[in-house]
Design a protein around this motif. Structure first.
Motif, PDB file in Angstrom:
ATOM      1  N   VAL A 252      54.200  46.428 -45.967  1.00  0.00           N
ATOM      2  CA  VAL A 252      55.073  47.239 -46.800  1.00  0.00           C
ATOM      3  C   VAL A 252      54.647  48.695 -46.860  1.00  0.00           C
ATOM      4  O   VAL A 252      55.444  49.573 -47.218  1.00  0.00           O
ATOM      5  CB  VAL A 252      55.145  46.653 -48.231  1.00  0.00           C
ATOM      6  CG1 VAL A 252      55.754  45.278 -48.220  1.00  0.00           C
ATOM      7  CG2 VAL A 252      53.754  46.613 -48.870  1.00  0.00           C
TER       8      VAL A 252
ATOM      9  N   PRO B 121      54.226  40.774 -39.694  1.00  0.00           N
ATOM     10  CA  PRO B 121      54.021  41.524 -40.937  1.00  0.00           C
ATOM     11  C   PRO B 121      52.621  41.385 -41.505  1.00  0.00           C
ATOM     12  O   PRO B 121      52.280  42.065 -42.467  1.00  0.00           O
ATOM     13  CB  PRO B 121      55.055  40.899 -41.886  1.00  0.00           C
ATOM     14  CG  PRO B 121      55.271  39.521 -41.349  1.00  0.00           C
ATOM     15  CD  PRO B 121      55.126  39.637 -39.856  1.00  0.00           C
TER      16      PRO B 121
ATOM     17  N   GLN C 151      61.162  50.616 -46.792  1.00  0.00           N
ATOM     18  CA  GLN C 151      59.964  50.098 -46.128  1.00  0.00           C
ATOM     19  C   GLN C 151      60.331  49.128 -45.003  1.00  0.00           C
ATOM     20  O   GLN C 151      59.725  49.154 -43.931  1.00  0.00           O
ATOM     21  CB  GLN C 151      59.069  49.418 -47.168  1.00  0.00           C
ATOM     22  CG  GLN C 151      58.417  50.398 -48.122  1.00  0.00           C
ATOM     23  CD  GLN C 151      57.797  49.712 -49.332  1.00  0.00           C
ATOM     24  OE1 GLN C 151      58.225  48.650 -49.754  1.00  0.00           O
ATOM     25  NE2 GLN C 151      56.771  50.343 -49.899  1.00  0.00           N
ATOM     26  N   ARG C 152      61.338  48.293 -45.247  1.00  0.00           N
ATOM     27  CA  ARG C 152      61.779  47.385 -44.182  1.00  0.00           C
ATOM     28  C   ARG C 152      62.367  48.176 -43.021  1.00  0.00           C
ATOM     29  O   ARG C 152      62.194  47.799 -41.860  1.00  0.00           O
ATOM     30  CB  ARG C 152      62.796  46.397 -44.742  1.00  0.00           C
ATOM     31  CG  ARG C 152      62.200  45.369 -45.689  1.00  0.00           C
ATOM     32  CD  ARG C 152      63.184  44.244 -45.972  1.00  0.00           C
ATOM     33  NE  ARG C 152      64.374  44.714 -46.673  1.00  0.00           N
ATOM     34  CZ  ARG C 152      64.489  44.794 -47.985  1.00  0.00           C
ATOM     35  NH1 ARG C 152      63.485  44.437 -48.770  1.00  0.00           N
ATOM     36  NH2 ARG C 152      65.616  45.218 -48.541  1.00  0.00           N
TER      37      ARG C 152
ATOM     38  N   GLY D 223      66.471  42.874 -37.190  1.00  0.00           N
ATOM     39  CA  GLY D 223      66.259  42.390 -38.548  1.00  0.00           C
ATOM     40  C   GLY D 223      66.754  40.964 -38.728  1.00  0.00           C
ATOM     41  O   GLY D 223      66.080  40.130 -39.361  1.00  0.00           O
TER      42      GLY D 223
ATOM     43  N   ARG E 224      60.185  37.189 -42.487  1.00  0.00           N
ATOM     44  CA  ARG E 224      60.843  38.136 -43.373  1.00  0.00           C
ATOM     45  C   ARG E 224      60.003  39.386 -43.561  1.00  0.00           C
ATOM     46  O   ARG E 224      58.776  39.314 -43.598  1.00  0.00           O
ATOM     47  CB  ARG E 224      61.123  37.485 -44.725  1.00  0.00           C
ATOM     48  CG  ARG E 224      62.197  36.415 -44.632  1.00  0.00           C
ATOM     49  CD  ARG E 224      62.739  36.035 -45.976  1.00  0.00           C
ATOM     50  NE  ARG E 224      63.953  35.245 -45.835  1.00  0.00           N
ATOM     51  CZ  ARG E 224      64.672  34.806 -46.866  1.00  0.00           C
ATOM     52  NH1 ARG E 224      64.283  35.080 -48.102  1.00  0.00           N
ATOM     53  NH2 ARG E 224      65.765  34.103 -46.661  1.00  0.00           N
ATOM     54  N   MET E 225      60.693  40.511 -43.689  1.00  0.00           N
ATOM     55  CA  MET E 225      60.023  41.790 -43.868  1.00  0.00           C
ATOM     56  C   MET E 225      60.026  42.150 -45.346  1.00  0.00           C
ATOM     57  O   MET E 225      61.085  42.385 -45.921  1.00  0.00           O
ATOM     58  CB  MET E 225      60.730  42.874 -43.062  1.00  0.00           C
ATOM     59  CG  MET E 225      60.755  42.567 -41.573  1.00  0.00           C
ATOM     60  SD  MET E 225      61.677  43.813 -40.650  1.00  0.00           S
ATOM     61  CE  MET E 225      61.616  43.085 -39.004  1.00  0.00           C
TER      62      MET E 225
END
Length: 276
Positions: free
Chosen positions: A211, A204, A187-188, A171, A180-181
């Motif tokens: 998401v 992503p 969800q991340r 992360g 970025r997630m």
């Protein structure tokens, strides 16, 4: 961020205030954690600044929490892997991920590659420390009967702790490189777990990785397979006395270094789009 192990919340109690002091499940009952105790302990274990003693105390607490939820299924290989899969999915949202700005402040403004290298190095030290702490716990339990009855619990606790540290690394490497997630913490966490299982960085923008991502059948199988390999590697913890600690620490650190390097290669600017 927690900087000392004695600042971690005491989560060793088998019953929480919300349950009104209800007794812990009996051995052989459902193993999947139903509260946040295990998640809080695992989150504390991911702290960069933990010393050897603090890490061993937290790992011992984690072993106790796993044992309090029943252990009979951990003696059955398929059931043990299911337990690991469910537990990793549950603790993943509790893993603390620092954003890019926080990381830069914490590490005195290091640039992307230098910061990424520092994160990988810290994670290597942390997972090696878990292996050494697990070996130390095992060394004590070798002289306590019945030793083999507690071995699967120790292996499960160590595996969950190592995976949590690596999820944090993944992360934060994504943050460093500006990938970025989006979405909620849950969800991340799904995206992080998928990334860990595949040992790849996350794009992503790809379908199924945003998401709305969920752990489908294929993703869960990949996660189970990866966890089975990691669980098997952690068997070195059970080596006689401090030999197990040294070997487990080395293997954990080497695996984390390899993971970190692969994620960095995927996320560096100018790399081709990451395959799903």
């Amino acid at each position: 961020m927690m900087s000392r192990s004695d600042q971690a919340p005491d989560t060793s109690s088998p019953a929480s205030a919300e349950t009104g002091g209800a007794a812990a499940p009996q051995p052989g009952s459902e193993l999947v954690p139903r509260d946040e105790e295990l998640g809080a302990t695992v989150a504390a274990l991911t702290d960069d600044d933990l010393g050897r003693g603090g890490r061993r105390r937290l790992l011992s607490r984690l072993v106790g929490q796993v044992r309090a939820r029943g252990t009979s299924s951990l003696f059955k290989p398929k059931a043990a892997v299911r337990w690991l899969t469910d537990t990793v999915a549950e603790i993943a949202p509790h893993v603390p991920i620092r954003d890019r700005e926080t990381l830069r402040r914490h590490f005195d403004g290091l640039d992307d590659d230098a910061l990424a290298e520092r994160l990988v190095r810290n994670a290597v030290r942390a997972t090696a420390g878990v292996g050494a702490a697990g070996g130390g716990v095992a060394a004590v339990e070798w002289v306590v009967t019945p030793t083999l009855l507690s071995a699967p619990v120790l292996l499960a606790a160590e595996t969950v702790a190592v995976v949590a540290i690596e999820l944090k690394l993944i992360g934060e490497l994504h943050e460093v490189y500006g990938v970025r997630m989006p979405g909620t913490a849950g969800q991340r966490a799904v995206v992080l777990v998928r990334s860990w299982a595949a040992q790849r960085g996350v794009n992503p923008l790809l379908p199924g990785v945003g998401v709305g991502a969920v752990l489908g059948t294929a993703a869960r199988k990949e996660l189970r397979d990866r966890l089975l390999r990691r669980f098997g590697r952690n068997l070195t913890t059970l080596g006689p006395f401090l030999t197990g600690a040294a070997v487990a620490g080395f293997l954990n650190g080497r695996a984390t270094r390899g993971l970190g390097n692969r994620i960095r290669e995927d996320l560096r600017p100018g790399r081709p789009a990451i395959d799903d």
